[in-house]
Design a protein around this motif. Structure first.
Motif, PDB file in Angstrom:
ATOM      1  N   GLN A   1       0.828  -1.195   0.000  1.00 33.19           N
ATOM      2  CA  GLN A   1       0.000   0.000   0.000  1.00 33.19           C
ATOM      3  C   GLN A   1       0.873   1.260   0.000  1.00 33.19           C
ATOM      4  OE1 GLN A   1      -3.447  -0.217  -0.244  1.00 33.19           O
ATOM      5  NE2 GLN A   1      -2.849  -2.357  -0.599  1.00 33.19           N
ATOM      6  N   PRO A   2       0.342   2.390  -0.491  1.00 36.00           N
ATOM      7  CA  PRO A   2       1.142   3.623  -0.538  1.00 36.00           C
ATOM      8  C   PRO A   2       1.753   4.006   0.805  1.00 36.00           C
ATOM      9  CG  PRO A   2      -0.869   3.894  -1.811  1.00 36.00           C
ATOM     10  CD  PRO A   2      -0.984   2.562  -1.127  1.00 36.00           C
ATOM     11  N   ALA A   3       1.028   3.789   1.891  1.00 39.71           N
ATOM     12  CA  ALA A   3       1.540   4.180   3.209  1.00 39.71           C
ATOM     13  C   ALA A   3       2.767   3.375   3.621  1.00 39.71           C
ATOM     14  CB  ALA A   3       0.443   4.035   4.262  1.00 39.71           C
ATOM     15  N   GLN A   4       2.994   2.224   2.975  1.00 38.66           N
ATOM     16  CA  GLN A   4       4.146   1.390   3.300  1.00 38.66           C
ATOM     17  C   GLN A   4       5.391   1.799   2.523  1.00 38.66           C
ATOM     18  OE1 GLN A   4       1.688  -2.285   2.416  1.00 38.66           O
ATOM     19  NE2 GLN A   4       2.753  -3.041   4.218  1.00 38.66           N
ATOM     20  N   VAL A   5       5.268   2.769   1.637  1.00 39.38           N
ATOM     21  CA  VAL A   5       6.363   3.175   0.762  1.00 39.38           C
ATOM     22  C   VAL A   5       6.915   4.529   1.206  1.00 39.38           C
ATOM     23  CG1 VAL A   5       7.006   3.786  -1.598  1.00 39.38           C
ATOM     24  CG2 VAL A   5       5.407   1.912  -1.192  1.00 39.38           C
ATOM     25  N   THR A   6       8.239   4.614   1.295  1.00 42.11           N
ATOM     26  CA  THR A   6       8.921   5.882   1.521  1.00 42.11           C
ATOM     27  C   THR A   6       9.490   6.369   0.194  1.00 42.11           C
ATOM     28  OG1 THR A   6       9.497   5.393   3.815  1.00 42.11           O
ATOM     29  CG2 THR A   6      10.855   7.017   2.679  1.00 42.11           C
ATOM     30  N   SER A   7       9.265   7.644  -0.109  1.00 42.54           N
ATOM     31  CA  SER A   7       9.745   8.218  -1.361  1.00 42.54           C
ATOM     32  C   SER A   7      10.885   9.186  -1.089  1.00 42.54           C
ATOM     33  CB  SER A   7       8.602   8.965  -2.066  1.00 42.54           C
ATOM     34  OG  SER A   7       9.104   9.713  -3.171  1.00 42.54           O
ATOM     35  N   ALA A   8      11.791   9.274  -2.052  1.00 40.89           N
ATOM     36  CA  ALA A   8      12.818  10.314  -2.004  1.00 40.89           C
ATOM     37  C   ALA A   8      12.155  11.676  -2.160  1.00 40.89           C
ATOM     38  CB  ALA A   8      13.830  10.095  -3.124  1.00 40.89           C
ATOM     39  N   THR A   9      12.849  12.698  -1.744  1.00 49.59           N
ATOM     40  CA  THR A   9      12.359  14.066  -1.956  1.00 49.59           C
ATOM     41  C   THR A   9      13.084  14.758  -3.106  1.00 49.59           C
ATOM     42  OG1 THR A   9      13.928  14.944  -0.321  1.00 49.59           O
ATOM     43  CG2 THR A   9      11.728  14.330   0.469  1.00 49.59           C
ATOM     44  N   HIS A  10      14.285  14.257  -3.457  1.00 51.32           N
ATOM     45  CA  HIS A  10      15.082  14.912  -4.498  1.00 51.32           C
ATOM     46  C   HIS A  10      15.778  13.879  -5.386  1.00 51.32           C
ATOM     47  CE1 HIS A  10      14.602  18.112  -1.535  1.00 51.32           C
ATOM     48  NE2 HIS A  10      14.860  18.973  -2.504  1.00 51.32           N
ATOM     49  N   ARG A  11      15.998  14.280  -6.626  1.00 51.53           N
ATOM     50  CA  ARG A  11      16.801  13.481  -7.559  1.00 51.53           C
ATOM     51  C   ARG A  11      18.036  14.289  -7.922  1.00 51.53           C
ATOM     52  NH1 ARG A  11      13.289  12.660 -11.475  1.00 51.53           N
ATOM     53  NH2 ARG A  11      13.970  14.388 -12.806  1.00 51.53           N
ATOM     54  N   ILE A  12      19.175  13.620  -8.023  1.00 52.49           N
ATOM     55  CA  ILE A  12      20.417  14.293  -8.382  1.00 52.49           C
ATOM     56  C   ILE A  12      21.008  13.677  -9.639  1.00 52.49           C
ATOM     57  CG2 ILE A  12      20.949  14.937  -5.997  1.00 52.49           C
ATOM     58  CD1 ILE A  12      22.987  12.618  -5.942  1.00 52.49           C
ATOM     59  N   ALA A  13      21.865  14.426 -10.304  1.00 50.63           N
ATOM     60  CA  ALA A  13      22.607  13.935 -11.463  1.00 50.63           C
ATOM     61  C   ALA A  13      24.048  14.401 -11.346  1.00 50.63           C
ATOM     62  CB  ALA A  13      21.983  14.449 -12.761  1.00 50.63           C
ATOM     63  N   TRP A  14      24.972  13.534 -11.733  1.00 51.44           N
ATOM     64  CA  TRP A  14      26.384  13.886 -11.692  1.00 51.44           C
ATOM     65  C   TRP A  14      27.153  12.963 -12.622  1.00 51.44           C
ATOM     66  CZ3 TRP A  14      24.189  10.390  -8.500  1.00 51.44           C
ATOM     67  CH2 TRP A  14      24.890   9.230  -8.193  1.00 51.44           C
ATOM     68  N   THR A  15      28.396  13.323 -12.891  1.00 53.11           N
ATOM     69  CA  THR A  15      29.278  12.479 -13.688  1.00 53.11           C
ATOM     70  C   THR A  15      30.326  11.878 -12.763  1.00 53.11           C
ATOM     71  OG1 THR A  15      28.967  13.826 -15.660  1.00 53.11           O
ATOM     72  CG2 THR A  15      30.910  12.417 -15.609  1.00 53.11           C
ATOM     73  N   ASP A  16      30.450  10.555 -12.804  1.00 57.04           N
ATOM     74  CA  ASP A  16      31.388   9.899 -11.891  1.00 57.04           C
ATOM     75  C   ASP A  16      32.827  10.033 -12.386  1.00 57.04           C
ATOM     76  OD1 ASP A  16      31.961   7.835 -13.778  1.00 57.04           O
ATOM     77  OD2 ASP A  16      30.280   6.641 -13.069  1.00 57.04           O
ATOM     78  N   SER A  17      33.760   9.477 -11.631  1.00 58.58           N
ATOM     79  CA  SER A  17      35.178   9.639 -11.958  1.00 58.58           C
ATOM     80  C   SER A  17      35.596   8.859 -13.191  1.00 58.58           C
ATOM     81  CB  SER A  17      36.040   9.222 -10.758  1.00 58.58           C
ATOM     82  OG  SER A  17      35.728   7.898 -10.366  1.00 58.58           O
ATOM     83  N   ASP A  18      34.709   7.998 -13.720  1.00 55.58           N
ATOM     84  CA  ASP A  18      34.967   7.334 -14.995  1.00 55.58           C
ATOM     85  C   ASP A  18      34.355   8.102 -16.167  1.00 55.58           C
ATOM     86  OD1 ASP A  18      36.465   5.323 -13.951  1.00 55.58           O
ATOM     87  OD2 ASP A  18      35.131   3.684 -14.522  1.00 55.58           O
ATOM     88  N   GLY A  19      33.744   9.264 -15.867  1.00 51.93           N
ATOM     89  CA  GLY A  19      33.140  10.065 -16.921  1.00 51.93           C
ATOM     90  C   GLY A  19      31.775   9.589 -17.366  1.00 51.93           C
ATOM     91  N   VAL A  20      31.106   8.780 -16.539  1.00 56.08           N
ATOM     92  CA  VAL A  20      29.805   8.222 -16.889  1.00 56.08           C
ATOM     93  C   VAL A  20      28.700   8.969 -16.141  1.00 56.08           C
ATOM     94  CG1 VAL A  20      28.368   6.148 -16.823  1.00 56.08           C
ATOM     95  CG2 VAL A  20      30.805   5.955 -17.345  1.00 56.08           C
ATOM     96  N   PRO A  21      27.609   9.361 -16.823  1.00 58.83           N
ATOM     97  CA  PRO A  21      26.515  10.060 -16.145  1.00 58.83           C
ATOM     98  C   PRO A  21      25.795   9.144 -15.156  1.00 58.83           C
ATOM     99  CG  PRO A  21      26.332  10.281 -18.536  1.00 58.83           C
ATOM    100  CD  PRO A  21      27.365   9.234 -18.268  1.00 58.83           C
TER     101      PRO A  21
END
Length: 430
Positions: free
Chosen positions: A70-90
């Motif tokens: 049920q929805p009440a059993q689910v925790t959602s994130a509040t934010h999404r992030i994007a970055w490029t790692d040290s291998d140059g991959v998004p």
């Protein structure tokens, strides 16, 4: 094809093949920890539906594939992030504003890269893989989605990281107050093992990509945490429902339509991928766990692959979580560019949370269903090349991919900066 070359489904045998490859040593004896890093990321708030804590994509996945959760059993994130790692991959990841912040998904990805490098440096492991016979390859081909053993190990390492970052959405339910402390606490509490035995693969991968987790943690007097009884019961029910759905598809195909198992899998490949293809072939009344979690008797003693991976992962993560410095910059690229005007020739985009061949098939299916020709998908770089008819067609494709639980970006995020041990960012969000 010789009989011993014929792919055959056998989870226990596939697990033993992987354990036999790993038992002499999965990683290189000395793992090099990279220098301190300064990583810049972009951030965007998730947009829940009105009168809900879930986004449209989260609610849709919950209703279609997570019954009886049920929805009440689910925790959602509040934010999404994007970055490029040290291998140059998004990359993309999620966090909660009332938790440990974006450091966990970023340090998790860097830990994955360190262990992938150690895996690649293990020449003895490579030789053992090269020495596998046709029977071993046949059982891997028949049982797993990624057939190459090295790739299976890579996906397993990444899945370990996903479990850590996903459970960090629940940090406020624990007594752990830093990323390193949280990772050690989750390790000591046996949560990685719980994921491997109680969850099923598609649930973990799809809910991770959507920034949601159907779990509640309860702090224990000894300083550990446990899944609540309600969580355990719900995870079991979801797993049983998934196995039941997979069996229903196969029974209809083999008994009603009279197809062979191979023909049934070929015909209903897309349907089974949305459930869990491997579970379609499970014997009745079998409750599967992750291949890495199965114990074996090897080399005169008991051996289990999962603790080896988890122990090393948490050890490296603890170090990197202390060394990495992060800074928020600008707005998330896909929020800025996904719906912006684009020429019909602008065919390249990136899907940072595309991590395995199942993801490749899913994204290909979404695009081809819309009549969009897929030219190339490169999994290591997360790069997709497709022929869009118009800027509007491209924007609609991005929305459809998002509805499928992935987060496409029109441009590659800025490259990660390497920092000297003394350098400090002007602002951190730890």
């Amino acid at each position: 094809m010789r009989m011993d070359d014929t792919p055959r489904y056998d989870r226990r045998a596939a697990s033993r093949v992987l354990a036999g490859l790993a038992q002499p040593g999965l990683f290189a004896t000395a793992i090099a920890i990279p220098p301190s890093r300064h990583i810049e990321y972009t951030c965007a708030a998730l947009r829940p539906e009105p009168d809900s804590h879930l986004t449209y994509s989260q609610r849709l996945y919950l209703q279609q594939f997570m019954r009886p959760c049920q929805p009440a059993q689910v925790t959602s994130a509040t934010h999404r992030i994007a970055w490029t790692d040290s291998d140059g991959v998004p990359n993309t990841g999620h966090f909660r504003a009332d938790g440990l912040g974006p450091l966990v998904p970023i340090a998790m990805r860097e830990t994955v890269l360190v262990l992938w490098s150690a895996l690649a440096a293990n020449s003895a492991l490579t030789q053992r893989v090269d020495d596998l016979g046709p029977r071993e390859h046949a059982v891997l081909d028949g049982t797993t989605t990624d057939h190459d053993p090295i790739e299976i190990f890579r996906v397993g390492i990444e899945a370990t990281g996903r479990a850590l970052a996903q459970h960090a959405l629940l940090a406020r339910q624990t007594q752990y107050r830093s990323a390193a402390e949280f990772a050690r606490g989750i390790h000591d509490s046996g949560i990685f093992s719980a994921v491997a035995t109680r969850w099923f693969w598609e649930l973990q991968a799809s809910t991770y990509r959507r920034g949601m987790i159907p779990v509640t943690l309860a702090a224990q007097p000894d300083g550990t945490v446990r899944y609540t009884a309600d969580t355990v019961a719900t995870l079991r029910a979801m797993k049983d429902a998934t196995i039941g759905d997979a069996h229903t598809v196969m029974r209809r195909a083999t008994r009603v339509e009279g197809l062979s198992v191979e023909a049934a899998i070929a015909k209903y490949h897309d349907d089974l991928d949305l459930i869990s293809r491997q579970y379609a072939l499970l014997p009745a009344n079998t409750r599967p766990s992750c291949l890495a979690a199965m114990p074996h008797h090897l080399g005169g003693g008991h051996y289990n692959l999962l603790p080896l991976v988890v122990d090393k992962f948490v050890e490296i993560f603890e170090q990197l979580a202390e060394w990495i410095r992060i800074t928020e910059v600008g707005a998330e690229p896909d929020e800025l560019t996904a719906d912006a005007p684009a020429s019909a020739e602008d065919r390249i985009f990136y899907v940072p949370d595309m991590s395995c061949q199942h993801c490749v098939r899913t994204i290909t299916g979404v695009l081809e269903t819309m009549g969009i020709k897929v030219i190339e998908i490169d999994l290591p770089s997360k790069r997709v090349v497709a022929e869009f008819r118009s800027p509007r067609n491209r924007a609609r494709a991005f929305e459809s991919i998002r509805d499928g639980g992935y987060n496409p970006v029109a441009e590659k995020p800025a490259r990660t900066a390497l920092a000297s041990p003394r350098s400090q960012p002007t602002e951190t969000a730890v």
